[in-house]
Write an enzyme that holds these catalytic residues in place. Structure first.
Site, PDB file in Angstrom:
ATOM      1  N   GLU A 185     -49.372  40.050  37.131  1.00 34.33           N
ATOM      2  CA  GLU A 185     -48.107  40.361  37.555  1.00 34.33           C
ATOM      3  C   GLU A 185     -47.594  41.563  36.655  1.00 34.33           C
ATOM      4  OE1 GLU A 185     -45.196  39.925  35.666  1.00 34.33           O
ATOM      5  OE2 GLU A 185     -43.813  39.913  37.044  1.00 34.33           O
ATOM      6  N   ASP A 320     -37.113  20.363  35.039  1.00 33.28           N
ATOM      7  CA  ASP A 320     -36.604  19.258  35.923  1.00 33.28           C
ATOM      8  C   ASP A 320     -36.011  19.899  37.333  1.00 33.28           C
ATOM      9  OD1 ASP A 320     -35.103  17.519  33.030  1.00 33.28           O
ATOM     10  OD2 ASP A 320     -37.185  17.478  34.107  1.00 33.28           O
TER      11      ASP A 320
HETATM   12  N1  DTR Z   1     -40.479  41.335  35.606  1.00 31.05           N
HETATM   13  C1  DTR Z   1     -40.599  40.023  34.846  1.00 31.05           C
HETATM   14  C2  DTR Z   1     -39.526  39.444  34.193  1.00 31.05           C
HETATM   15  C3  DTR Z   1     -38.088  39.555  34.765  1.00 31.05           C
HETATM   16  C4  DTR Z   1     -37.275  40.807  34.860  1.00 31.05           C
HETATM   17  N2  DTR Z   1     -36.313  40.662  35.693  1.00 31.05           N
HETATM   18  C5  DTR Z   1     -36.360  39.687  36.397  1.00 31.05           C
HETATM   19  C6  DTR Z   1     -35.787  39.071  37.285  1.00 31.05           C
HETATM   20  C7  DTR Z   1     -36.392  37.926  38.059  1.00 31.05           C
HETATM   21  C8  DTR Z   1     -37.593  37.213  37.728  1.00 31.05           C
HETATM   22  C9  DTR Z   1     -38.380  37.966  36.715  1.00 31.05           C
HETATM   23  C10 DTR Z   1     -37.829  39.100  35.834  1.00 31.05           C
HETATM   24  C11 DTR Z   1     -41.974  39.952  33.822  1.00 31.05           C
HETATM   25  O1  DTR Z   1     -41.968  40.762  33.155  1.00 31.05           O
HETATM   26  O2  DTR Z   1     -42.778  39.144  34.168  1.00 31.05           O
HETATM   27 ZN    ZN Z   2     -43.304  40.255  31.705  1.00 31.24          ZN
HETATM   28 ZN    ZN Z   3     -43.001  37.357  33.989  1.00 29.20          ZN
HETATM   29 CA    CA Z   4     -37.049  16.889  31.655  1.00 27.16          CA
END
Ligand code: DTR
Ligand code: ZN
Ligand code: ZN
Ligand code: CA
Length: 453
Positions: A185, A320
């Site tokens: 990711e 939860d």
């Molecule tokens: N890009 C994701 C972390 C992240 C940054 N802004 C958002 C908004 C919604 C979900 C995740 C994120 C990472 O670094 O994994």
């Molecule tokens: Zn990240």
């Molecule tokens: Zn992340």
């Molecule tokens: Ca819990």
């Protein structure tokens, strides 16, 4: 009153109780106004709201135990769990081992990115409608700088523990449950994009919702809900409303995590986020606590993203919330199959040459209107049936004549099935059989009657 049991699906009329919270729309069927508190009906027969309320508490200690394991994995593999590194594959094997032992059907999907092999782990919980899948996912990889405990051990562990809770409960929802842990990711949603791109189009439409959890335990937490599918969004808002915790819409999420490839092909998505490198405002600190003027996660993408970089309250609440949504979005009452019988066996005496009487029958769990060929089965014990006028009365009061009186019909009993075009009537509601004896000296009673949809 005896309740009859038929070979066909049969709704006993005395206990048709449904619960209701607004889970109407895309993912739930048979949404209904609250008529009573959720009852502990057998799984598969619950309303969506009752299903959500049945979700178990996810033990924080269990979630944190997974974080400890992921931390140890990183420590034993060069300090990270990044794509292409040993720590990532060791993370996959840890999660897979837990799921295999719990009875999931797991699949490891390989792909290549940046010259290195990547892995998605997909786990299916046996059962449920394969044409209606509720999918829950989190990316399992970290950046190379550190162990990635909040980003995204937190989401991965909450997703894992929810899957294990499904197994512990042997939960058998209406919809099929699928869970996933994505690779790469941090390189640009590579694993989730690979999964969606390689998912046959026919299988895409079977996914009725994808829930994404990325950074659930941020040390200076916010409570953000993705503003994508309204039903999923409302589900999370209902959960937090129940806790009295205000939420905000996650407006920066598009393109920022693994829900994006699903959203791009039209799959309903939602998720939760506790915040990353953005700064918590004074107003946010006022409602959520924590420190204004400081990032939600000061160790975002840093080596200090360790097991010390977790807010337990946020991780507990969000874990939860994951279970609440998985239960609520997968367990709603199915649309009763065609041929569902609604029947009452209550006897109703018919006064001789007197006023009309009615026998009520509650229909619920349907959507839309009654059919054009609604079958009305009548069983009236009465001598000289020519005395009787019989009507079907719809919930809105519209009467449909089933049988007129007859001075020549001296036979006993009215045991017959009538067909009524009730397509202009809402299916759900209290229907009535109305009978009047318009001539003296012969008597009887309504023995039973039924509607077949
Ligand atoms: N890009 C994701 C972390 C992240 C940054 N802004 C958002 C908004 C919604 C979900 C995740 C994120 C990472 O670094 O994994
Ligand atoms: Zn990240
Ligand atoms: Zn992340
Ligand atoms: Ca819990």
């Amino acid at each position: 009153m005896k309740l009859s049991v038929h070979g066909v699906p049969h709704i006993s009329v005395r206990t048709a109780v449904t619960a209701g919270l607004a889970l109407a729309g895309l993912l739930a069927t048979g949404a209904s106004a609250a008529t009573a508190a959720p009852t502990a009906a057998p799984a598969g027969q619950r309303s969506a709201a009752a299903a959500a309320l049945a979700a178990p508490d996810i033990p924080l200690a269990n979630v944190k135990a997974h974080l400890t394991q992921l931390s140890s994995i990183a420590a034993a593999n060069g300090g990270n769990r990044a794509h292409g590194r040993a720590g990532y594959l060791a993370s996959v094997n840890y999660v897979k081992g837990k799921l295999d032992a719990a009875g999931f059907t797991t699949t490891v999907q390989q792909f290549t990115s940046g010259g290195a092999t990547g892995y998605n782990l997909v786990a299916d919980w046996p059962g449920g409608d394969p044409n209606q899948v509720i999918m829950t996912g989190s990316h399992l990889d970290s950046v190379t700088a550190g162990a990635g405990i909040n980003d995204n051990g937190s989401g991965s562990s909450a997703t894992l523990e929810t899957a294990l809770a499904v197994a512990r409960a042997n939960y058998q929802p209406v919809k099929h449950l699928r869970f996933a842990w994505w690779g790469a990711e941090e390189l640009g949603l590579v694993g989730s994009r690979y999964y969606v791109n390689n998912l046959p189009t026919a299988d895409r439409s079977k996914i009725k919702g994808y829930l994404n959890f990325d950074m659930l335990g941020s040390p200076n937490p916010g409570y953000f809900v993705y503003d994508d599918d309204p039903t999923i969004e409302q589900t999370f808002k209902d959960f937090y409303a129940g806790l009295g915790v205000p939420t905000e819409i996650e407006t920066e999420g598009d393109g920022r995590s693994d829900h994006t490839p699903f959203k791009n092909v039209g799959i309903p998505v939602g998720g939760l986020f506790a915040g990353a490198d953005y700064i918590k405002t004074a107003a946010q600190a006022q409602k959520w606590g924590g420190t204004s003027g400081q990032a939600f996660d000061r160790c975002y993408h840093s080596s200090c993203d360790t097991t010390a970089n977790i807010n337990d309250t946020a991780l507990d609440r969000n874990s939860d919330a994951v279970a609440y949504a998985v239960w609520g979005l997968s367990g709603e009452t199915p649309e009763p199959p065609a041929g569902t019988v609604f029947e009452t066996l209550t006897d109703v005496a018919i006064p001789d040459n007197g006023a009309a009487v009615t026998s009520p029958l509650t229909v619920s769990g349907r959507t839309g209107n009654a059919p054009t060929a609604l079958k009305v089965g009548v069983d009236i014990k009465h001598t000289w049936r020519g005395d009787l006028v019989v009507d079907l009365v719809a919930p809105d009061g519209t009467a449909y004549r089933l049988k007129a009186s007859s001075s020549s019909d001296s036979a006993d009993n009215v045991i017959a099935t009538y067909t009524v075009n009730a397509s202009s009537e809402a299916a759900n509601g209290v229907w009535r059989l109305r009978v009047q004896d318009i001539a003296s000296s012969d008597t009887g009673y309504i023995d039973s009657w039924k509607l077949t949809f």
